[in-house]
Write a protein that holds these residues in place. Structure first.
Motif, PDB file in Angstrom:
ATOM      1  N   ARG A   1       0.825  -1.206   0.000  1.00  0.00           N
ATOM      2  CA  ARG A   1       0.000   0.000   0.000  1.00  0.00           C
ATOM      3  C   ARG A   1       0.859   1.256   0.000  1.00  0.00           C
ATOM      4  NH1 ARG A   1      -4.026   1.111   4.847  1.00  0.00           N
ATOM      5  NH2 ARG A   1      -2.139   2.009   5.703  1.00  0.00           N
ATOM      6  N   ARG A   2       1.940   1.241   0.779  1.00  0.00           N
ATOM      7  CA  ARG A   2       2.837   2.399   0.836  1.00  0.00           C
ATOM      8  C   ARG A   2       3.544   2.612  -0.501  1.00  0.00           C
ATOM      9  NH1 ARG A   2       6.711   3.355   5.802  1.00  0.00           N
ATOM     10  NH2 ARG A   2       4.817   4.293   6.582  1.00  0.00           N
ATOM     11  N   LEU A   3       3.958   1.529  -1.159  1.00  0.00           N
ATOM     12  CA  LEU A   3       4.617   1.660  -2.463  1.00  0.00           C
ATOM     13  C   LEU A   3       3.667   2.230  -3.505  1.00  0.00           C
ATOM     14  CD1 LEU A   3       6.713  -1.624  -2.690  1.00  0.00           C
ATOM     15  CD2 LEU A   3       7.572   0.710  -2.519  1.00  0.00           C
ATOM     16  N   ILE A   4       2.429   1.795  -3.496  1.00  0.00           N
ATOM     17  CA  ILE A   4       1.459   2.292  -4.475  1.00  0.00           C
ATOM     18  C   ILE A   4       1.157   3.762  -4.228  1.00  0.00           C
ATOM     19  CG2 ILE A   4      -0.937   2.100  -5.226  1.00  0.00           C
ATOM     20  CD1 ILE A   4      -0.657  -0.937  -4.836  1.00  0.00           C
ATOM     21  N   ARG A   5       0.976   4.141  -2.972  1.00  0.00           N
ATOM     22  CA  ARG A   5       0.665   5.545  -2.651  1.00  0.00           C
ATOM     23  C   ARG A   5       1.818   6.485  -2.971  1.00  0.00           C
ATOM     24  NH1 ARG A   5      -2.687   5.503   3.025  1.00  0.00           N
ATOM     25  NH2 ARG A   5      -4.589   4.620   2.142  1.00  0.00           N
ATOM     26  N   SER A   6       3.053   5.993  -2.830  1.00  0.00           N
ATOM     27  CA  SER A   6       4.198   6.871  -3.087  1.00  0.00           C
ATOM     28  C   SER A   6       4.498   6.998  -4.573  1.00  0.00           C
ATOM     29  CB  SER A   6       5.433   6.357  -2.349  1.00  0.00           C
ATOM     30  OG  SER A   6       5.879   5.155  -2.933  1.00  0.00           O
ATOM     31  N   GLY A   7       3.883   6.178  -5.390  1.00  0.00           N
ATOM     32  CA  GLY A   7       4.097   6.248  -6.827  1.00  0.00           C
ATOM     33  C   GLY A   7       5.368   5.559  -7.288  1.00  0.00           C
ATOM     34  N   GLN A   8       5.970   4.755  -6.451  1.00  0.00           N
ATOM     35  CA  GLN A   8       7.191   4.032  -6.794  1.00  0.00           C
ATOM     36  C   GLN A   8       6.824   2.775  -7.580  1.00  0.00           C
ATOM     37  OE1 GLN A   8      10.371   4.830  -5.918  1.00  0.00           O
ATOM     38  NE2 GLN A   8       9.806   6.674  -4.804  1.00  0.00           N
ATOM     39  N   LEU A   9       6.559   2.925  -8.837  1.00  0.00           N
ATOM     40  CA  LEU A   9       6.123   1.793  -9.647  1.00  0.00           C
ATOM     41  C   LEU A   9       7.178   1.410 -10.678  1.00  0.00           C
ATOM     42  CD1 LEU A   9       2.366   2.680 -10.092  1.00  0.00           C
ATOM     43  CD2 LEU A   9       3.405   1.106  -8.481  1.00  0.00           C
ATOM     44  N   ASP A  10       8.445   1.410 -10.289  1.00  0.00           N
ATOM     45  CA  ASP A  10       9.513   0.942 -11.156  1.00  0.00           C
ATOM     46  C   ASP A  10       9.499  -0.589 -11.194  1.00  0.00           C
ATOM     47  OD1 ASP A  10      10.218   3.568 -11.446  1.00  0.00           O
ATOM     48  OD2 ASP A  10      11.738   3.508  -9.865  1.00  0.00           O
ATOM     49  N   GLU A  11      10.339  -1.149 -12.045  1.00  0.00           N
ATOM     50  CA  GLU A  11      10.368  -2.610 -12.221  1.00  0.00           C
ATOM     51  C   GLU A  11      10.655  -3.378 -10.920  1.00  0.00           C
ATOM     52  OE1 GLU A  11       9.991  -6.247 -13.893  1.00  0.00           O
ATOM     53  OE2 GLU A  11       9.514  -4.335 -14.851  1.00  0.00           O
ATOM     54  N   PRO A  12      11.665  -2.986 -10.114  1.00  0.00           N
ATOM     55  CA  PRO A  12      11.907  -3.741  -8.872  1.00  0.00           C
ATOM     56  C   PRO A  12      10.733  -3.666  -7.896  1.00  0.00           C
ATOM     57  CG  PRO A  12      13.769  -2.310  -9.367  1.00  0.00           C
ATOM     58  CD  PRO A  12      12.682  -1.961 -10.331  1.00  0.00           C
ATOM     59  N   TYR A  13      10.063  -2.544  -7.854  1.00  0.00           N
ATOM     60  CA  TYR A  13       8.942  -2.399  -6.940  1.00  0.00           C
ATOM     61  C   TYR A  13       7.735  -3.195  -7.411  1.00  0.00           C
ATOM     62  CZ  TYR A  13      11.732   1.314  -4.940  1.00  0.00           C
ATOM     63  OH  TYR A  13      12.743   2.015  -4.361  1.00  0.00           O
ATOM     64  N   LEU A  14       7.539  -3.272  -8.719  1.00  0.00           N
ATOM     65  CA  LEU A  14       6.427  -4.072  -9.236  1.00  0.00           C
ATOM     66  C   LEU A  14       6.613  -5.553  -8.927  1.00  0.00           C
ATOM     67  CD1 LEU A  14       5.690  -2.391 -12.677  1.00  0.00           C
ATOM     68  CD2 LEU A  14       4.307  -2.323 -10.601  1.00  0.00           C
ATOM     69  N   ARG A  15       7.878  -6.002  -8.896  1.00  0.00           N
ATOM     70  CA  ARG A  15       8.129  -7.403  -8.517  1.00  0.00           C
ATOM     71  C   ARG A  15       7.752  -7.655  -7.066  1.00  0.00           C
ATOM     72  NH1 ARG A  15      13.806  -8.063  -9.666  1.00  0.00           N
ATOM     73  NH2 ARG A  15      13.827  -6.480 -11.262  1.00  0.00           N
ATOM     74  N   LEU A  16       7.884  -6.640  -6.217  1.00  0.00           N
ATOM     75  CA  LEU A  16       7.462  -6.802  -4.823  1.00  0.00           C
ATOM     76  C   LEU A  16       5.941  -6.938  -4.715  1.00  0.00           C
ATOM     77  CD1 LEU A  16       9.665  -4.228  -2.894  1.00  0.00           C
ATOM     78  CD2 LEU A  16       9.753  -6.708  -2.724  1.00  0.00           C
ATOM     79  N   LEU A  17       5.237  -6.244  -5.595  1.00  0.00           N
ATOM     80  CA  LEU A  17       3.784  -6.256  -5.526  1.00  0.00           C
ATOM     81  C   LEU A  17       3.173  -7.538  -6.073  1.00  0.00           C
ATOM     82  CD1 LEU A  17       3.043  -2.596  -6.619  1.00  0.00           C
ATOM     83  CD2 LEU A  17       2.976  -3.558  -4.324  1.00  0.00           C
ATOM     84  N   THR A  18       3.826  -8.130  -7.057  1.00  0.00           N
ATOM     85  CA  THR A  18       3.279  -9.365  -7.622  1.00  0.00           C
ATOM     86  C   THR A  18       3.872 -10.546  -6.877  1.00  0.00           C
ATOM     87  OG1 THR A  18       5.028  -9.447  -9.271  1.00  0.00           O
ATOM     88  CG2 THR A  18       2.986  -8.366  -9.919  1.00  0.00           C
ATOM     89  N   ARG A  19       3.002 -11.406  -6.454  1.00  0.00           N
ATOM     90  CA  ARG A  19       3.429 -12.566  -5.692  1.00  0.00           C
ATOM     91  C   ARG A  19       3.119 -13.814  -6.495  1.00  0.00           C
ATOM     92  NH1 ARG A  19       1.673 -13.526   0.478  1.00  0.00           N
ATOM     93  NH2 ARG A  19       3.012 -15.293   0.888  1.00  0.00           N
ATOM     94  N   LYS A  20       4.145 -14.576  -6.779  1.00  0.00           N
ATOM     95  CA  LYS A  20       3.957 -15.796  -7.550  1.00  0.00           C
ATOM     96  C   LYS A  20       3.408 -16.892  -6.650  1.00  0.00           C
ATOM     97  CE  LYS A  20       7.681 -14.798 -10.715  1.00  0.00           C
ATOM     98  NZ  LYS A  20       8.976 -15.201 -11.237  1.00  0.00           N
TER      99      LYS A  20
END
Length: 111
Positions: free
Chosen positions: A31-50
């Motif tokens: 939630r904090r990453l999405i609100r801060s707008g940090q949507l770079d490639e490394p951060y997107l990998r944190l958001l997606t969970r395999k």
């Protein structure tokens, strides 16, 4: 025997609380990453969970071997309070479960 059961209940409750706490902290991080707008490639990998199928296999194998160890201990009718043999038997069975999982997982990675 009641002391052993209460010990396992305490371990189970602590494990459940730890799992819930970890999931909640992951939610807060996402939630904090999405609100801060940090949507770079490394951060997107944190958001997606395999969804790891091997994780389910690991727990199934561990429960199977742990249960088999308890069945062996029950059939031997050893005294839990005076002997360390039942603890050793259960530990050996759980370790064997981890080894079987490791062999299966290492075979899956190379394929």
């Amino acid at each position: 025997m009641e002391g052993i059961l209460s010990f396992f209940m305490i371990v189970a409750v602590v494990a459940i609380l730890a799992g819930v706490g970890i999931e909640f902290m992951n939610y807060l991080l996402k939630r904090r990453l999405i609100r801060s707008g940090q949507l770079d490639e490394p951060y997107l990998r944190l958001l997606t969970r395999k969804n790891n199928l091997l994780s389910s296999l690991k727990w199934g194998i561990l429960l199977l071997f742990g249960g088999a160890g308890l069945i062996v201990i029950g059939s031997l009718s050893l005294d839990w309070e005076r002997s360390a043999v039942p603890w050793g038997i259960e530990t050996v069975f759980i370790a064997a479960g981890f080894l079987v999982y490791y062999l299966i997982a290492s075979r899956n990675k190379t394929d």
